[in-house]
Motif scaffolding. Structure first.
Motif, short mmCIF file in Angstrom:
data_model
loop_
_atom_site.label_atom_id
_atom_site.label_comp_id
_atom_site.label_asym_id
_atom_site.label_seq_id
_atom_site.Cartn_x
_atom_site.Cartn_y
_atom_site.Cartn_z
N VAL A 184 0.83 -1.21 0.00
CA VAL A 184 0.00 0.00 0.00
C VAL A 184 0.87 1.26 0.00
O VAL A 184 0.59 2.22 -0.74
N LEU A 185 1.93 1.26 0.78
CA LEU A 185 2.84 2.42 0.77
C LEU A 185 3.55 2.54 -0.57
O LEU A 185 3.79 3.66 -1.06
N THR A 186 3.84 1.40 -1.19
CA THR A 186 4.46 1.42 -2.52
C THR A 186 3.51 2.01 -3.56
O THR A 186 3.95 2.67 -4.51
N ASN A 187 2.20 1.80 -3.37
CA ASN A 187 1.21 2.42 -4.27
C ASN A 187 1.37 3.94 -4.27
O ASN A 187 1.28 4.58 -5.32
N TRP A 188 1.59 4.48 -3.08
CA TRP A 188 1.78 5.94 -2.99
C TRP A 188 3.06 6.37 -3.72
O TRP A 188 3.05 7.37 -4.46
N VAL A 189 4.11 5.61 -3.55
CA VAL A 189 5.39 5.93 -4.21
C VAL A 189 5.24 5.83 -5.72
O VAL A 189 5.75 6.67 -6.48
N MET A 216 8.43 11.45 -6.33
CA MET A 216 9.13 12.60 -5.76
C MET A 216 8.58 12.95 -4.37
O MET A 216 9.32 13.26 -3.45
N THR A 217 7.26 12.90 -4.25
CA THR A 217 6.63 13.25 -2.96
C THR A 217 6.70 12.13 -1.95
O THR A 217 7.11 12.32 -0.80
N TYR A 218 6.29 10.93 -2.40
CA TYR A 218 6.10 9.84 -1.45
C TYR A 218 7.31 8.92 -1.30
O TYR A 218 7.38 8.15 -0.34
N GLY A 219 8.26 9.01 -2.25
CA GLY A 219 9.48 8.23 -2.11
C GLY A 219 10.25 8.64 -0.87
O GLY A 219 10.71 7.80 -0.08
N MET A 220 10.36 9.95 -0.67
CA MET A 220 11.05 10.47 0.51
C MET A 220 10.28 10.13 1.79
O MET A 220 10.87 9.83 2.82
N LYS A 221 8.96 10.17 1.69
CA LYS A 221 8.11 9.97 2.86
C LYS A 221 8.07 8.51 3.31
O LYS A 221 8.12 8.21 4.51
N TYR A 222 7.96 7.60 2.33
CA TYR A 222 7.71 6.19 2.67
C TYR A 222 8.84 5.22 2.31
O TYR A 222 8.78 4.05 2.71
N GLY A 223 9.83 5.66 1.56
CA GLY A 223 10.88 4.74 1.09
C GLY A 223 11.55 3.95 2.19
O GLY A 223 11.63 2.72 2.14
N ALA A 224 12.03 4.65 3.22
CA ALA A 224 12.72 3.98 4.32
C ALA A 224 11.78 3.07 5.09
O ALA A 224 12.17 1.97 5.53
#
Length: 211
Positions: free
Chosen positions: A114-119, A124-132
């Motif tokens: 689900v977090l990958t869906n956001w990425v 650009m926005t969600y990679g930083m937020k959810y990547g780690a």
């Protein structure tokens, strides 16, 4: 037979019978939901899973599949309002499922999905937020169940995507994808309703490694 004993036996049989009936109803409902899903009646399947989730509050599987359906719907969604509604719903049902089954590798993988869906929607926005966080989730799932093919595959596919983004070598992750396929070949789900997906996707990714 003592009257009190007889009453106790009747009560036990009644309880067991009601449990068997409830289990049978759960199985019938789940089978119907999968049947609808396979017939490409996704909304009807989702509604069925929701009804099962309400009727069977101790079961985590209906919640899991509601989350998965909404995750899958979102992959090609371009409207952020629609996407947010789908992924918020997915998150709601993941959270519910986790209250019923803690430290469940399958649920952790679904959370990562689900977090990958956001990425995937906005890197650009969600990679930083959810990547780690996604990396952390897969690491935790691997600790819990290192022989689960969805864990091994999901972790490798996520790492491969990150490597491609940063123009790094993806070869090590191709080997992990191959390892996941071996696990898929021998994996036996706990029941016919437990998660058993991912093998075809792993084979596709493995094929792309060789092209």
């Amino acid at each position: 037979m003592n009257v009190l004993v007889k009453i106790a036996v009747i009560l036990i049989i009644s309880l067991v019978s009601s449990q068997v009936e409830a289990q049978t109803n759960f199985e019938k409902g789940m089978a119907k939901a999968f049947e609808l899903w396979q017939a490409d009646k996704t909304d009807e399947a989702e509604n069925m899973f929701e009804r099962i989730a309400k009727a069977e509050p101790k079961e985590w599987l209906p919640n899991y599949y509601i989350a998965q359906i909404n995750s899958l719907k979102s992959w090609n969604e371009k409207d952020e309002t629609v996407l947010k509604a789908q992924l918020d719903k997915a998150q709601k049902y993941i959270d519910l499922a986790i209250t019923k089954s803690k430290d469940n590798a399958e649920l952790i993988v679904m959370q990562a999905q689900v977090l990958t869906n956001w990425v995937a929607y906005d890197g650009m926005t969600y990679g930083m937020k959810y990547g780690a966080k996604i990396t952390e989730l897969y690491a935790k799932a691997l600790e819990l169940d290192s022989n689960n093919p969805r864990v091994v595959f999901g972790k490798a596919e996520w790492a491969m995507g990150s490597a491609k983004y940063f123009r790094q070598d993806t070869a090590p992750y191709c080997k992990e994808i191959e390892a996941s396929i071996e696990l898929f070949n021998t994996f036996k789900p706990e029941s016919k309703f437990h998660p058993n997906w991912g093998k075809e996707r792993a084979k596709q990714v493995s094929k792309s490694c060789k092209e």
